[in-house]
Design a protein around this motif. Sequence first.
Motif, short mmCIF file in Angstrom:
data_model
loop_
_atom_site.label_atom_id
_atom_site.label_comp_id
_atom_site.label_asym_id
_atom_site.label_seq_id
_atom_site.Cartn_x
_atom_site.Cartn_y
_atom_site.Cartn_z
N SER A 21 36.86 -32.82 18.33
CA SER A 21 36.50 -31.97 17.18
C SER A 21 36.53 -32.70 15.85
O SER A 21 36.12 -32.13 14.84
N THR A 75 42.11 -24.19 13.82
CA THR A 75 41.27 -24.37 12.64
C THR A 75 41.84 -23.62 11.43
O THR A 75 42.53 -22.62 11.59
N VAL A 76 41.52 -24.13 10.24
CA VAL A 76 41.93 -23.47 9.00
C VAL A 76 40.67 -22.83 8.44
O VAL A 76 39.72 -23.52 8.10
N ASN A 77 40.64 -21.50 8.38
CA ASN A 77 39.39 -20.78 8.11
C ASN A 77 39.29 -20.23 6.69
O ASN A 77 38.41 -19.43 6.40
N GLU A 78 40.21 -20.64 5.83
CA GLU A 78 40.25 -20.12 4.45
C GLU A 78 38.87 -20.16 3.77
O GLU A 78 38.22 -21.21 3.73
N THR A 79 38.43 -19.06 3.25
CA THR A 79 37.16 -18.99 2.53
C THR A 79 37.11 -17.69 1.75
O THR A 79 37.93 -16.80 1.97
N ARG A 83 33.03 -18.76 -3.73
CA ARG A 83 33.92 -19.91 -3.89
C ARG A 83 33.09 -21.07 -4.45
O ARG A 83 32.01 -21.34 -3.95
N PRO A 115 30.62 -25.82 7.78
CA PRO A 115 30.96 -24.64 8.54
C PRO A 115 30.89 -23.38 7.67
O PRO A 115 31.09 -23.41 6.47
N GLU A 121 30.39 -17.79 2.82
CA GLU A 121 29.55 -18.81 2.17
C GLU A 121 28.05 -18.52 2.33
O GLU A 121 27.33 -18.42 1.33
N ASP A 147 30.05 -22.50 13.06
CA ASP A 147 31.46 -22.85 13.00
C ASP A 147 31.94 -23.14 14.43
O ASP A 147 31.42 -22.55 15.39
N ILE A 148 32.94 -24.00 14.55
CA ILE A 148 33.48 -24.34 15.87
C ILE A 148 34.33 -23.20 16.43
O ILE A 148 34.55 -23.09 17.63
N ASN A 201 29.84 -27.10 17.28
CA ASN A 201 30.75 -28.17 16.87
C ASN A 201 29.91 -29.28 16.25
O ASN A 201 28.97 -29.76 16.88
N VAL A 202 30.22 -29.66 15.02
CA VAL A 202 29.40 -30.68 14.34
C VAL A 202 29.41 -32.02 15.07
O VAL A 202 28.56 -32.87 14.82
N ARG A 220 31.12 -27.52 3.08
CA ARG A 220 32.20 -27.51 2.12
C ARG A 220 33.54 -27.24 2.80
O ARG A 220 33.67 -26.35 3.62
N ASN A 221 34.51 -28.07 2.44
CA ASN A 221 35.89 -27.85 2.87
C ASN A 221 36.10 -27.93 4.38
O ASN A 221 36.89 -27.18 4.95
C1 LIG Z 1 38.25 -24.04 5.24
S1 LIG Z 1 36.90 -23.46 6.22
C2 LIG Z 1 35.56 -23.69 5.07
C3 LIG Z 1 34.60 -22.52 5.04
C4 LIG Z 1 33.54 -22.56 3.93
N1 LIG Z 1 32.62 -23.67 4.10
C5 LIG Z 1 34.17 -22.62 2.56
O1 LIG Z 1 34.16 -23.70 1.94
O2 LIG Z 1 34.70 -21.62 2.09
C6 LIG Z 1 36.74 -24.80 7.39
C7 LIG Z 1 36.03 -24.41 8.66
O3 LIG Z 1 35.64 -25.60 9.37
C8 LIG Z 1 35.55 -25.28 10.73
N2 LIG Z 1 35.49 -26.51 11.54
C9 LIG Z 1 36.49 -27.42 11.73
N3 LIG Z 1 36.07 -28.42 12.56
C10 LIG Z 1 34.78 -28.12 12.88
C11 LIG Z 1 33.82 -28.75 13.72
N4 LIG Z 1 34.12 -29.88 14.39
N5 LIG Z 1 32.60 -28.18 13.85
C12 LIG Z 1 32.30 -27.02 13.19
N6 LIG Z 1 33.19 -26.37 12.39
C13 LIG Z 1 34.41 -26.91 12.24
C14 LIG Z 1 36.80 -24.43 10.95
O4 LIG Z 1 36.74 -23.63 12.11
C15 LIG Z 1 36.87 -23.62 9.66
O5 LIG Z 1 36.36 -22.30 9.83
#
Ligand SMILES: C[S@@+](CC[C@H](N)C(=O)[O-])C[C@H]1O[C@@H](n2cnc3c(N)ncnc32)[C@H](O)[C@@H]1O
Length: 276
Positions: A21, A75-79, A83, A115, A121, A147-148, A201-202, A220-221
Motif C-alpha cells: 500500500s 488508514t487515516v481518513n481525516e477530511t 479543506r 484519495p 473533496e 480510495d484504498i 489502490n494507487v 491531497r494528504n
Molecule cells: C487524510 S485522507 C485525505 C482525503 C482528502 N484527499 C483530503 O485531503 O481531505 C487520506 C486517504 O488516503 C487513503 N489512502 C492511503 N493509502 C492509499 C493507497 N495506497 N491508495 C489509495 N488510497 C490510499 C486513505 O484510505 C485515506 O482515506
Amino acid sequence: MAYLLSKENFSKMGEFIYRKSGIFLEEEKHFEKLAKYIDSRSGVLGFDNFRKYFFKLRFEDKDGEEFQELMNSITVNETYFFREKDQFEVLVNNILPELHRVLPVSKPIRILSSPCSTGEEPYSMILHILEEGNIVEKRDIEIIGIDIDSTVIKKAKLAKYSERSVHAIPKNILAKWFQKKTLGYDLIEDLHGTVDFKVANVFDRAQMRKLGKFDVIFSRNMLIYFDDASRKEVAMTFYDMLNPGGYVLLGHAEYMSRIVSVFNAKKIDNTLIYQK
Ligand SMILES: C[S@@+](CC[C@H](N)C(=O)[O-])C[C@H]1O[C@@H](n2cnc3c(N)ncnc32)[C@H](O)[C@@H]1O
C-alpha cells in the motif's frame, strides 16, 4: 498486556503493508493500534497466534478481503468539505476555463480525486463548479473518487455528513445543497451520482490503468503517509494517467519538486499546481 504481535513481527507486518500500500508504519506511533487490530481480527478468525493470521493474510487471501479489512483499520481518513479551499478556487477559476479553451468540446473534462476518503473533496469540487464555474452548462465534467479503504467509499456513496465535516461550508451553500438531519447533514439527492466512487489502490497499476486518462488529479494528504520511493512511484503513475497539459494538485505540506522533476510547477496566487 501481551499482544499476539511482537515487536519483531511488527517489522514483518510493516514491510508487508508498505509493499502492498505504500503506507509506512512507525513502531513508536503505530505498534499498539496494529497489535490491537491483529488481536481482534485473530479472535474473529479463531487464531491463537500471529503466525496463523500472517499466513492467512499472505497466502489464503485470494479475494483480497483480509487485506481490505487490514487497510480499513490502518488508514487515516481525516477530511472535510472545502479543506484548502484556495485549490477549489483555482480549479474553477483557472484550470477548468483553460482546459475548456484547449480541449475539444465533445470531450468530457475528467477529474480524479485520489484519495477521496468519505467524498468531501470531490463533492467540494462539484459545489464549487455549481456555485462559481461558468462552464458547467457548456460541457461534460466527469469526477471520479478513489480510495484504498472500502468503508470510506461506502460512506461517500451514502453522502451523509457530520457537523464537523461541513463546518467550513458557507451557511448559504450548506442550506442550498444539504438537508439538515437530527445527526448532521445529507447531501441533496440531486447531487448523488455526480461523483463516481471506487475502491482502488494507487499502487495497483492494473486498477489505476482501468480508470483511464484524466485532465486534473487532486492527490491531497496521502503522499505524507508514504516514503520517498513510494511517493516517486505514485507521482509517475499520475504522470502516466494525465493527458498532456493536465494538472496535479497536492496537499499544502506536499511538494512535487521534492518528489519528481517531470512536471512544470505554476503558482496561481498562493496555490501551486503541476502541469504535465
Ligand atoms: C487524510 S485522507 C485525505 C482525503 C482528502 N484527499 C483530503 O485531503 O481531505 C487520506 C486517504 O488516503 C487513503 N489512502 C492511503 N493509502 C492509499 C493507497 N495506497 N491508495 C489509495 N488510497 C490510499 C486513505 O484510505 C485515506 O482515506
